[in-house]
Scaffold this active site. Sequence first.
Site, PDB file in Angstrom:
ATOM      1  N   MET A  18       0.852  -1.197   0.000  1.00 24.99           N
ATOM      2  CA  MET A  18       0.000   0.000   0.000  1.00 24.99           C
ATOM      3  C   MET A  18       0.881   1.239   0.000  1.00 24.99           C
ATOM      4  O   MET A  18       1.783   1.368   0.833  1.00 24.99           O
ATOM      5  CB  MET A  18      -0.912   0.019   1.235  1.00 24.99           C
ATOM      6  CG  MET A  18      -1.997  -1.026   1.236  1.00 24.99           C
ATOM      7  SD  MET A  18      -2.974  -0.976   2.760  1.00 24.99           S
ATOM      8  CE  MET A  18      -1.854  -1.854   3.886  1.00 24.99           C
ATOM      9  N   GLU A  42       4.836   0.256  -3.201  1.00 21.62           N
ATOM     10  CA  GLU A  42       5.439   0.209  -4.531  1.00 21.62           C
ATOM     11  C   GLU A  42       6.523   1.282  -4.650  1.00 21.62           C
ATOM     12  O   GLU A  42       6.291   2.457  -4.377  1.00 21.62           O
ATOM     13  CB  GLU A  42       4.376   0.445  -5.604  1.00 21.62           C
ATOM     14  CG  GLU A  42       4.953   0.442  -7.012  1.00 21.62           C
ATOM     15  CD  GLU A  42       3.964   0.939  -8.066  1.00 21.62           C
ATOM     16  OE1 GLU A  42       4.125   0.599  -9.242  1.00 21.62           O
ATOM     17  OE2 GLU A  42       3.021   1.681  -7.685  1.00 21.62           O
ATOM     18  N   GLN A  86       8.379  -4.532  -3.325  1.00 22.67           N
ATOM     19  CA  GLN A  86       7.535  -4.402  -4.518  1.00 22.67           C
ATOM     20  C   GLN A  86       8.033  -3.265  -5.397  1.00 22.67           C
ATOM     21  O   GLN A  86       8.230  -2.145  -4.945  1.00 22.67           O
ATOM     22  CB  GLN A  86       6.067  -4.156  -4.187  1.00 22.67           C
ATOM     23  CG  GLN A  86       5.249  -4.280  -5.475  1.00 22.67           C
ATOM     24  CD  GLN A  86       3.801  -3.940  -5.319  1.00 22.67           C
ATOM     25  OE1 GLN A  86       3.455  -2.808  -5.049  1.00 22.67           O
ATOM     26  NE2 GLN A  86       2.935  -4.927  -5.524  1.00 22.67           N
ATOM     27  N   CYS A 115      -1.631  -2.015  -9.586  1.00 25.11           N
ATOM     28  CA  CYS A 115      -1.996  -0.665  -9.164  1.00 25.11           C
ATOM     29  C   CYS A 115      -2.717   0.083 -10.289  1.00 25.11           C
ATOM     30  O   CYS A 115      -2.162   0.241 -11.390  1.00 25.11           O
ATOM     31  CB  CYS A 115      -0.756   0.122  -8.743  1.00 25.11           C
ATOM     32  SG  CYS A 115      -1.131   1.797  -8.173  1.00 25.11           S
ATOM     33  N   GLY A 207      -8.018  -8.277  -1.996  1.00 24.44           N
ATOM     34  CA  GLY A 207      -9.220  -7.517  -2.315  1.00 24.44           C
ATOM     35  C   GLY A 207     -10.408  -7.833  -1.431  1.00 24.44           C
ATOM     36  O   GLY A 207     -11.515  -7.349  -1.675  1.00 24.44           O
ATOM     37  N   GLY A 208     -10.214  -8.625  -0.379  1.00 21.51           N
ATOM     38  CA  GLY A 208     -11.350  -9.027   0.449  1.00 21.51           C
ATOM     39  C   GLY A 208     -11.688  -8.094   1.596  1.00 21.51           C
ATOM     40  O   GLY A 208     -12.683  -8.319   2.304  1.00 21.51           O
TER      41      GLY A 208
END
Length: 497
Positions: A18, A42, A86, A115, A207-208
């Site tokens: 994130m 990232e 990442q 992203c 994504g949950g």
Amino acid sequence: MQVARRLRFRNKIALAPMVRVGTLPMRLLALDYGADIVYCEELIDIKMVQCRRVENELLRTVDFVAPDERVMFRTCRREQDSVVFQMGTADPERALAVARLVENDVAAIDVNMGCPKEYSTKGGMGAALLSDPDKIEAVSTFGSHRGRASPEHLQETVQLAKRIEKTGVAAIGVHGRTKEERPQHPVHCDVIKAVVEAVSIPVLANGGSLDLVKSHSDIESFRSATGTSSVMLARAAMWNPSIFRPQGMLSLEQVMDAYIRHAVRYENHASNTKYCLCQMLRERMESPLGKLLHAAQTNAEICEAFGLGDFYRDTQEWLKVQQETLHANAGSPRSLDQPTLDGDVVTMPVKFIRREYPPQITPKMCLLEWSRREKLEQPSYETVRRPLDRAFQSTVTVAGKKYRSSMWWKSKKYAEQSAAIVCLRTLGLPEGRSGEEGVQIVGKRKREERLDDRAEGDGKIAEGRRDLSSAAHRKRRMSENGDSTAVYRAVTEQTAQ
């Protein structure tokens, strides 16, 4: 690459990457509460490739520092076997250079293909990679990968996952939304499940948060719904990192207290500390505590707002003692920068920090002034630009010898200043830093003022000589014409009466 082998991705719970959240304090806190894997935010390849690796003895961290002295990535031994670096990239060559830079300090490397933000996609990175399978394959030579689901193009999604698997990656993370969808849209567990069934490498479901995962017990339900062996959490962990805790979630007060302690201990930037705390408080930002946090501008003020003022002061005192001990053991800070020979060029890993010098003085000026006093030829600078990241490195030649900094710079001017510093330090000459003794330099403005003063003085001398000459001439004429002078005086006296 070997870095991916240090980490196993099956049956894991991970802190998802994130932006602005996945910095060191949050990663350590997630590990404290039970996360198996933690992703950093990232980090863009073109910025990282310019960094140098620095072992921070004071904080006991490894820092990757940009030419402007910003710490782009900070890690420590505690997370070495758990942290995934990442990378945002669309260039295989730069991606490989960054991977080699960080490989010994991280457990795995991940290429971001999920992203949807413009800052990532406009450079062909992030979710933009999903539309360029050939480029995906080119950058898929190491680590793991994280992408997005596409229910409308399920077969294409599955085929892309298979293609990525063939490159030899260790795992694939799949976010259950398309690049156009946002958190308010439902997560597509069926698409994630289709990818799981198509490949043999581990798949991490993402994504949950909010829809399916609101507590630690919900993680297993999300795992079952997607058929994956592992799960990564983003927003749910951002709101309360103790969601990783099997024994149950803790209160926000306890979590924020623990987060701040990590942030202070590792000198996290205050704006980042504040941002993460704001994400935890959410709707409570209008509370008295939220207003105090909103007003805070430094880590010290943040600590005062949360009742941790004494902890902050104690930590600063401890760091001060550690710093003094390091200096005492190391001697002069300059002893760390010993010159070495690279062929016929003297090199040092030195940097030019503009704020350390007065406005009108630079190392280049000091070197030029010294060369003039020694009656040497003017220093000459030869600068090259690296194609990989378009960074500069300069070599200065003085009295037939060459000097350069081993560091690369985004600015050609800073590259030249760094080369001048290497030369000055090697010769034992002052660099012009504020408060430094022995700086003998005449700036351009002062040199012009000296010339103006000299010209003005010469003019006054000439004018004085002319006045003396005129006075002598008058005196000589008066002595030659004494009668005329007497008549003149008499007329003058009579007129006055």
